[in-house]
Design an enzyme around this catalytic site. Sequence first.
Site, PDB file in Angstrom:
ATOM      1  N   HIS A 181      47.526  38.728  45.143  1.00 48.78           N
ATOM      2  CA  HIS A 181      47.820  39.910  44.331  1.00 48.78           C
ATOM      3  C   HIS A 181      46.948  39.887  43.081  1.00 48.78           C
ATOM      4  O   HIS A 181      46.276  38.905  42.803  1.00 48.78           O
ATOM      5  CB  HIS A 181      49.309  40.031  44.000  1.00 48.78           C
ATOM      6  CG  HIS A 181      49.878  38.952  43.133  1.00 48.78           C
ATOM      7  ND1 HIS A 181      49.930  37.627  43.506  1.00 48.78           N
ATOM      8  CD2 HIS A 181      50.426  39.004  41.886  1.00 48.78           C
ATOM      9  CE1 HIS A 181      50.501  36.918  42.541  1.00 48.78           C
ATOM     10  NE2 HIS A 181      50.805  37.729  41.541  1.00 48.78           N
TER      11      HIS A 181
ATOM     12  N   HIS B  10      47.424  39.869  39.777  1.00 48.49           N
ATOM     13  CA  HIS B  10      47.720  39.279  38.462  1.00 48.49           C
ATOM     14  C   HIS B  10      46.676  38.244  38.057  1.00 48.49           C
ATOM     15  O   HIS B  10      46.210  37.462  38.879  1.00 48.49           O
ATOM     16  CB  HIS B  10      49.120  38.647  38.458  1.00 48.49           C
ATOM     17  CG  HIS B  10      50.210  39.680  38.390  1.00 48.49           C
ATOM     18  ND1 HIS B  10      51.501  39.429  38.784  1.00 48.49           N
ATOM     19  CD2 HIS B  10      50.183  40.969  37.972  1.00 48.49           C
ATOM     20  CE1 HIS B  10      52.237  40.519  38.602  1.00 48.49           C
ATOM     21  NE2 HIS B  10      51.453  41.470  38.113  1.00 48.49           N
TER      22      HIS B  10
ATOM     23  N   ASP C 126      46.652  35.441  36.562  1.00 49.34           N
ATOM     24  CA  ASP C 126      46.813  34.007  36.845  1.00 49.34           C
ATOM     25  C   ASP C 126      46.544  33.655  38.317  1.00 49.34           C
ATOM     26  O   ASP C 126      46.608  32.481  38.691  1.00 49.34           O
ATOM     27  CB  ASP C 126      48.200  33.503  36.398  1.00 49.34           C
ATOM     28  CG  ASP C 126      49.354  34.209  37.077  1.00 49.34           C
ATOM     29  OD1 ASP C 126      49.317  35.443  37.209  1.00 49.34           O
ATOM     30  OD2 ASP C 126      50.316  33.529  37.497  1.00 49.34           O
ATOM     31  N   HIS C 127      46.212  34.652  39.142  1.00 50.86           N
ATOM     32  CA  HIS C 127      45.888  34.400  40.560  1.00 50.86           C
ATOM     33  C   HIS C 127      44.449  34.768  40.907  1.00 50.86           C
ATOM     34  O   HIS C 127      43.971  34.412  41.980  1.00 50.86           O
ATOM     35  CB  HIS C 127      46.871  35.151  41.467  1.00 50.86           C
ATOM     36  CG  HIS C 127      48.287  34.725  41.235  1.00 50.86           C
ATOM     37  ND1 HIS C 127      48.956  33.829  42.045  1.00 50.86           N
ATOM     38  CD2 HIS C 127      49.145  35.022  40.224  1.00 50.86           C
ATOM     39  CE1 HIS C 127      50.154  33.602  41.553  1.00 50.86           C
ATOM     40  NE2 HIS C 127      50.306  34.312  40.449  1.00 50.86           N
TER      41      HIS C 127
ATOM     42  N   HIS D  63      56.717  42.418  44.161  1.00 49.95           N
ATOM     43  CA  HIS D  63      56.234  41.823  42.896  1.00 49.95           C
ATOM     44  C   HIS D  63      55.117  42.721  42.350  1.00 49.95           C
ATOM     45  O   HIS D  63      55.133  43.112  41.178  1.00 49.95           O
ATOM     46  CB  HIS D  63      55.757  40.409  43.175  1.00 49.95           C
ATOM     47  CG  HIS D  63      55.197  39.688  42.003  1.00 49.95           C
ATOM     48  ND1 HIS D  63      55.964  39.283  40.942  1.00 49.95           N
ATOM     49  CD2 HIS D  63      53.925  39.297  41.715  1.00 49.95           C
ATOM     50  CE1 HIS D  63      55.191  38.674  40.058  1.00 49.95           C
ATOM     51  NE2 HIS D  63      53.954  38.669  40.494  1.00 49.95           N
TER      52      HIS D  63
ATOM     53  N   ASP E  13      53.320  35.369  44.600  1.00 46.72           N
ATOM     54  CA  ASP E  13      54.521  35.419  43.774  1.00 46.72           C
ATOM     55  C   ASP E  13      55.625  36.248  44.435  1.00 46.72           C
ATOM     56  O   ASP E  13      56.454  36.860  43.752  1.00 46.72           O
ATOM     57  CB  ASP E  13      54.208  36.032  42.392  1.00 46.72           C
ATOM     58  CG  ASP E  13      53.367  35.089  41.536  1.00 46.72           C
ATOM     59  OD1 ASP E  13      53.110  33.955  41.963  1.00 46.72           O
ATOM     60  OD2 ASP E  13      52.963  35.522  40.438  1.00 46.72           O
TER      61      ASP E  13
ATOM     62  N   HIS F  41      53.373  29.373  42.400  1.00 44.84           N
ATOM     63  CA  HIS F  41      53.778  28.639  41.190  1.00 44.84           C
ATOM     64  C   HIS F  41      54.668  27.445  41.525  1.00 44.84           C
ATOM     65  O   HIS F  41      55.416  27.466  42.511  1.00 44.84           O
ATOM     66  CB  HIS F  41      54.568  29.529  40.223  1.00 44.84           C
ATOM     67  CG  HIS F  41      53.750  30.601  39.566  1.00 44.84           C
ATOM     68  ND1 HIS F  41      53.140  30.413  38.351  1.00 44.84           N
ATOM     69  CD2 HIS F  41      53.435  31.856  39.970  1.00 44.84           C
ATOM     70  CE1 HIS F  41      52.491  31.531  38.012  1.00 44.84           C
ATOM     71  NE2 HIS F  41      52.651  32.422  38.983  1.00 44.84           N
TER      72      HIS F  41
HETATM   73 FE    FE Z   1      51.813  34.450  39.056  1.00 43.91          FE
HETATM   74 ZN    ZN Z   2      52.146  37.501  39.803  1.00 37.56          ZN
END
Ligand code: FE
Ligand code: ZN
Length: 256
Positions: free
Chosen positions: A53, A55, A57-58, A111, A132, A170
């Site tokens: 996805h 985001h 942090d990915h 998400h 996530d 995570h």
């Molecule tokens: Fe994340």
């Molecule tokens: Zn995420």
Amino acid sequence: MRVVPVPCLQDNYAYLVVASGGEAAIVDASEAAPVRATLARERVRAVAIWSTHHHFDHVGGNEELARELGLEVVAHVSDRERVPAFGRGVDTGDLLRLGDVEARCIHIPGHTLGAVAYFVDAPGQRCVFTGDTLFCAGCGRLFEGTAAQMHASLGRLAALPGDTRVFCGHEYTASNLRFAAHVEPSNADVARAIDRAARLRSEGLPTVGTTLDEERRVNPFLRIGSPELRTTLRIAPDADEVAAFAVVRASKDRFR
Ligand code: FE
Ligand code: ZN
């Protein structure tokens, strides 16, 4: 085929999926440096990035790694504008080839609207990369989708074979299990999972890679029908699954 977790940022995981010939796909290139170091240590050759996805942090390492290594970035077809270095859009049923490994894409909105899982159906070592959406013992927050969408997406993942190992985005397992124990205090599988997670974390090891069979025993979001869970959260026994799911998700948002 083997899976190598790559700890990134605070508590994120990128993964290398490595085929027998040494070709690797990077699932969720959170940041470039740890992924680059792991590719070198494992002596494997990356050929693609599979993003779950959009985001940050990915996908934080997408641009740098794609440019440096000439990788094709795969993401959901709807995320062309949101996933950096986007190269190939996929949707449910699309197949990705990686040497002798084949991954099937599953659209799992909730998400985010463009969340996608990658299911590798290698004999005896099935695994799914869930980003996530499905966490070990938990699920992601509803940032873009509805409770109905997330519930359906979790159902799609839970329908995969029970021996499928879950690799999520995570290291949240320990805190997820605290919530699981809160809603089902007499669930002995949750108590065992808490001990296992504590042992692994004390050794500095990841807790990810649980099976879907295990998730069905401990994950509150796959246990919406549990009488004890419904009693704890005051959900009517006859409340439908989506309404009950929404209550569980909202309670987890508030749980400390
Ligand atoms: Fe994340
Ligand atoms: Zn995420």
